[in-house]
Design an enzyme around this catalytic site. Sequence first.
Site, PDB file in Angstrom:
ATOM      1  N   CYS A 100       0.865  -1.185   0.000  1.00 27.53           N
ATOM      2  CA  CYS A 100       0.000   0.000   0.000  1.00 27.53           C
ATOM      3  C   CYS A 100       0.896   1.228   0.000  1.00 27.53           C
ATOM      4  O   CYS A 100       1.683   1.428   0.919  1.00 27.53           O
ATOM      5  CB  CYS A 100      -0.891  -0.008   1.244  1.00 27.53           C
ATOM      6  SG  CYS A 100      -1.724   1.560   1.505  1.00 27.53           S
ATOM      7  N   THR A 191      -4.048   5.260   7.250  1.00 28.46           N
ATOM      8  CA  THR A 191      -3.007   4.838   6.315  1.00 28.46           C
ATOM      9  C   THR A 191      -2.032   5.976   6.038  1.00 28.46           C
ATOM     10  O   THR A 191      -2.454   7.078   5.680  1.00 28.46           O
ATOM     11  CB  THR A 191      -3.672   4.378   4.998  1.00 28.46           C
ATOM     12  OG1 THR A 191      -4.471   3.236   5.296  1.00 28.46           O
ATOM     13  CG2 THR A 191      -2.647   4.017   3.948  1.00 28.46           C
ATOM     14  N   GLU A 258      -0.264   1.958   9.089  1.00 28.63           N
ATOM     15  CA  GLU A 258      -1.467   2.553   9.671  1.00 28.63           C
ATOM     16  C   GLU A 258      -1.135   3.014  11.093  1.00 28.63           C
ATOM     17  O   GLU A 258      -0.260   2.427  11.745  1.00 28.63           O
ATOM     18  CB  GLU A 258      -2.635   1.549   9.724  1.00 28.63           C
ATOM     19  CG  GLU A 258      -3.463   1.495   8.450  1.00 28.63           C
ATOM     20  CD  GLU A 258      -2.788   0.736   7.324  1.00 28.63           C
ATOM     21  OE1 GLU A 258      -2.050  -0.222   7.624  1.00 28.63           O
ATOM     22  OE2 GLU A 258      -2.969   1.099   6.142  1.00 28.63           O
ATOM     23  N   TYR A 297      -9.392   0.886  -5.085  1.00 25.93           N
ATOM     24  CA  TYR A 297      -8.957  -0.500  -4.859  1.00 25.93           C
ATOM     25  C   TYR A 297      -8.995  -1.330  -6.146  1.00 25.93           C
ATOM     26  O   TYR A 297      -8.389  -2.399  -6.212  1.00 25.93           O
ATOM     27  CB  TYR A 297      -9.821  -1.159  -3.783  1.00 25.93           C
ATOM     28  CG  TYR A 297      -9.505  -0.677  -2.378  1.00 25.93           C
ATOM     29  CD1 TYR A 297      -8.660   0.402  -2.159  1.00 25.93           C
ATOM     30  CD2 TYR A 297     -10.047  -1.305  -1.262  1.00 25.93           C
ATOM     31  CE1 TYR A 297      -8.364   0.835  -0.885  1.00 25.93           C
ATOM     32  CE2 TYR A 297      -9.746  -0.873   0.024  1.00 25.93           C
ATOM     33  CZ  TYR A 297      -8.904   0.199   0.205  1.00 25.93           C
ATOM     34  OH  TYR A 297      -8.605   0.631   1.464  1.00 25.93           O
ATOM     35  N   CYS A 300      -4.959  -0.233  -7.116  1.00 28.23           N
ATOM     36  CA  CYS A 300      -3.791  -0.598  -6.291  1.00 28.23           C
ATOM     37  C   CYS A 300      -3.719  -2.097  -6.029  1.00 28.23           C
ATOM     38  O   CYS A 300      -2.669  -2.722  -6.174  1.00 28.23           O
ATOM     39  CB  CYS A 300      -3.803   0.182  -4.988  1.00 28.23           C
ATOM     40  SG  CYS A 300      -5.173  -0.170  -3.872  1.00 28.23           S
ATOM     41  N   GLU A 456      -7.131  -4.917   4.535  1.00 30.70           N
ATOM     42  CA  GLU A 456      -7.517  -3.619   3.962  1.00 30.70           C
ATOM     43  C   GLU A 456      -8.495  -3.824   2.803  1.00 30.70           C
ATOM     44  O   GLU A 456      -9.418  -3.025   2.621  1.00 30.70           O
ATOM     45  CB  GLU A 456      -6.288  -2.844   3.492  1.00 30.70           C
ATOM     46  CG  GLU A 456      -6.657  -1.414   3.134  1.00 30.70           C
ATOM     47  CD  GLU A 456      -5.500  -0.587   2.639  1.00 30.70           C
ATOM     48  OE1 GLU A 456      -4.365  -1.091   2.564  1.00 30.70           O
ATOM     49  OE2 GLU A 456      -5.742   0.579   2.314  1.00 30.70           O
TER      50      GLU A 456
HETATM   51  C1  FAD Z   1      -5.602  -1.573   6.615  1.00 30.96           C
HETATM   52  C2  FAD Z   1      -6.650  -0.521   6.780  1.00 30.96           C
HETATM   53  C3  FAD Z   1      -6.405   0.777   6.331  1.00 30.96           C
HETATM   54  C4  FAD Z   1      -7.355   1.790   6.535  1.00 30.96           C
HETATM   55  N1  FAD Z   1      -7.063   3.076   6.152  1.00 30.96           N
HETATM   56  C5  FAD Z   1      -7.916   4.078   6.457  1.00 30.96           C
HETATM   57  C6  FAD Z   1      -7.597   5.448   6.172  1.00 30.96           C
HETATM   58  O1  FAD Z   1      -6.538   5.744   5.635  1.00 30.96           O
HETATM   59  N2  FAD Z   1      -8.481   6.403   6.509  1.00 30.96           N
HETATM   60  C7  FAD Z   1      -9.639   6.116   7.118  1.00 30.96           C
HETATM   61  O2  FAD Z   1     -10.381   7.034   7.431  1.00 30.96           O
HETATM   62  N3  FAD Z   1      -9.983   4.832   7.422  1.00 30.96           N
HETATM   63  C8  FAD Z   1      -9.148   3.815   7.102  1.00 30.96           C
HETATM   64  N4  FAD Z   1      -9.492   2.513   7.394  1.00 30.96           N
HETATM   65  C9  FAD Z   1     -10.709   2.278   8.146  1.00 30.96           C
HETATM   66  C10 FAD Z   1     -11.828   1.568   7.415  1.00 30.96           C
HETATM   67  O3  FAD Z   1     -12.585   2.470   6.660  1.00 30.96           O
HETATM   68  C11 FAD Z   1     -12.649   0.845   8.507  1.00 30.96           C
HETATM   69  O4  FAD Z   1     -11.876  -0.249   8.932  1.00 30.96           O
HETATM   70  C12 FAD Z   1     -14.020   0.396   8.044  1.00 30.96           C
HETATM   71  O5  FAD Z   1     -14.851   1.501   7.784  1.00 30.96           O
HETATM   72  C13 FAD Z   1     -14.676  -0.531   9.068  1.00 30.96           C
HETATM   73  O6  FAD Z   1     -14.690   0.078  10.323  1.00 30.96           O
HETATM   74  P1  FAD Z   1     -14.114  -0.709  11.590  1.00 30.96           P
HETATM   75  O7  FAD Z   1     -12.740  -1.190  11.254  1.00 30.96           O
HETATM   76  O8  FAD Z   1     -14.270   0.186  12.748  1.00 30.96           O
HETATM   77  O9  FAD Z   1     -14.982  -1.986  11.715  1.00 30.96           O
HETATM   78  P2  FAD Z   1     -16.381  -2.142  12.455  1.00 30.96           P
HETATM   79  O10 FAD Z   1     -17.210  -0.928  12.208  1.00 30.96           O
HETATM   80  O11 FAD Z   1     -16.141  -2.526  13.849  1.00 30.96           O
HETATM   81  O12 FAD Z   1     -17.024  -3.351  11.657  1.00 30.96           O
HETATM   82  C14 FAD Z   1     -16.903  -4.706  12.046  1.00 30.96           C
HETATM   83  C15 FAD Z   1     -18.145  -5.448  11.569  1.00 30.96           C
HETATM   84  O13 FAD Z   1     -19.295  -4.911  12.239  1.00 30.96           O
HETATM   85  C16 FAD Z   1     -20.263  -4.490  11.275  1.00 30.96           C
HETATM   86  N5  FAD Z   1     -20.899  -3.260  11.782  1.00 30.96           N
HETATM   87  C17 FAD Z   1     -20.300  -2.141  12.235  1.00 30.96           C
HETATM   88  N6  FAD Z   1     -21.189  -1.230  12.606  1.00 30.96           N
HETATM   89  C18 FAD Z   1     -22.396  -1.763  12.397  1.00 30.96           C
HETATM   90  C19 FAD Z   1     -23.736  -1.302  12.581  1.00 30.96           C
HETATM   91  N7  FAD Z   1     -24.012  -0.078  13.060  1.00 30.96           N
HETATM   92  N8  FAD Z   1     -24.746  -2.127  12.223  1.00 30.96           N
HETATM   93  C20 FAD Z   1     -24.500  -3.356  11.706  1.00 30.96           C
HETATM   94  N9  FAD Z   1     -23.249  -3.847  11.530  1.00 30.96           N
HETATM   95  C21 FAD Z   1     -22.215  -3.066  11.864  1.00 30.96           C
HETATM   96  C22 FAD Z   1     -19.473  -4.227   9.987  1.00 30.96           C
HETATM   97  O14 FAD Z   1     -20.297  -4.351   8.818  1.00 30.96           O
HETATM   98  C23 FAD Z   1     -18.412  -5.313  10.067  1.00 30.96           C
HETATM   99  O15 FAD Z   1     -18.899  -6.526   9.582  1.00 30.96           O
HETATM  100  C24 FAD Z   1      -8.580   1.483   7.163  1.00 30.96           C
HETATM  101  C25 FAD Z   1      -8.826   0.170   7.588  1.00 30.96           C
HETATM  102  C26 FAD Z   1      -7.890  -0.824   7.406  1.00 30.96           C
HETATM  103  C27 FAD Z   1      -8.182  -2.222   7.907  1.00 30.96           C
END
Ligand code: FAD
Length: 492
Positions: A100, A191, A258, A297, A300, A456
Amino acid sequence: MALMTGAQYIESLKKLNTKVYLFGEEVKDWVDHPMIRPSINCLAMTFELAHDPEYADLMTAKSNLTGKTVNRFTHLHQSSGDLVKKVKMQRLLGQKTASCFQRCVGMDAFNAVYSTTFEIDKKYGTEYHERFKKYVEYVQENDLVVDGAMTDPKGDRGAAPSQQTDPDMFLRIVEKRPDGIVVRGAKCHQTGSINSHEHLIMPTIAMTEADKEYAVSFAIQSDVPGIFMVYGRQSCDTRKLEENADIDLGNKTFGGQEALVVFDDVFIPNDRIFMCEEYDFAGMLVERFAGYHRQSYGGCKVGVGDVIIGAAALAADYNGAHKASHIKDKLIEMTHLNETLYCCGIACSAEGYPTQAGNYQIDLLLANVCKQNVTRFPYEIVRLAEDIAGGLMVTMPSQKDFESDLKVGQTGKTIGEWCNKLYAAAPGVSTENRMRILRFLENICLGSSAVGYRTESLHGAGSPQAQRIMIARQGNINQKKELAKVIAGIKE
Ligand SMILES: Cc1cc2nc3c(=O)[nH]c(=O)nc-3n(C[C@H](O)[C@H](O)[C@H](O)COP(=O)(O)OP(=O)(O)OC[C@H]3O[C@@H](n4cnc5c(N)ncnc54)[C@H](O)[C@@H]3O)c2cc1C
């Protein structure tokens, strides 16, 4: 300045006073830290390739704001052709780094904030869009790296920002002053945040009036008082701390990054604020940013996929299995999956359309289909790569064992001689080359690069369910029902 070189970029990071913590301690010399440096090398490639005449058309663009040549990572897309070039540039970078390269989130945030601020101003008579244009000019002129920061810690997923027990679970405005605002909270999984000169902050979710103090967007330098970052661990990361680490790393030069970025009462001056309590536009900004990032995506991950397919084919050559029809078929399947992702990235770009502000937005339905496929196909691609590689990918002794001259056993051979003898495969292939390609695959399938290629792909730009919600909204089932009624002769 306009176009920095990779070396100038690395020097520019050394001038920052960014507060970085790792293993519970502050890291002062983070630019040269062995766990962090590969991610900086990776980002430096986005600068280096912009100076290569072979890639100038993909890596650079003419700014609509100044008419000058800028790095495409700082560009506001002016046509669907620009959107297609973006995806091609991302594929190129993936091919060159197999990691990445961290600069896409900022580019995606610029384009989303640009069009959203135009529409906020139209409704409320605010001046966010002009401010943002000046900000983008500054970024372009200085060729800066900007972290696109959307994701809050979110606390209880079932509760809105204003309903959280701890109000810091979403970043919010805690004070309004005549000259600016003070914000508190955090952005997680950011990231390239440590490698960024600036952060462009956006809200995470659509909001109601009760959440208005959380409806905030602004840009801020990485090293202002109150901002600090806690570096995220990656699988096998401490291999990078081993003395003379090389083959066992799988990808010695490049990697992703990250971090948790904390805002502990940070002052934001007025000229850097692009949304301040206009909660009814939070959803638009989220949707547009996510749309661009879901398109990203399809570029990349495809570039990284190209390197994985090449590595799997080499592993088959080195193992002496390359003539088997099922191996050839598995390489075909990997290519088919990878190119399907690329098709989606190109399709949502080619179907792009101008926003009210004039920059180009991707086709939202196709971008969500693109990302939904990205949540699945890379997993199948690495499964097939592991199949072709064989078990040695995860059971192989270390580089030091292969090089050891310690005599063992009864016949007087060294550990190195035993390892090299027993792990020889196809005639004429050195065990070192075999080791190198298997370690590369280990790194991408379950080592530090799996962060970028696997998890990711699943959660970045939103978890799979987020795309399904958008596909449901954009899929237009009613129109499809009408089509069926006409063909079937149903009149009501
Ligand atoms: C490697 C990596 C790089 C990233 N880089 C960036 C970045 O540069 N900038 C940035 O802003 N973000 C970044 N992200 C964040 C990414 O957008 C989030 O990981 C993603 O939006 C999911 O949020 P979470 O990780 O908090 O998971 P969660 O929200 O905890 O989700 C876990 C599970 O719960 C479910 N869930 C969550 N909330 C609800 C709800 N209200 N109702 C029903 N189901 C639900 C989801 O669908 C999923 O199945 C990155 C993530 C990763 C893993």
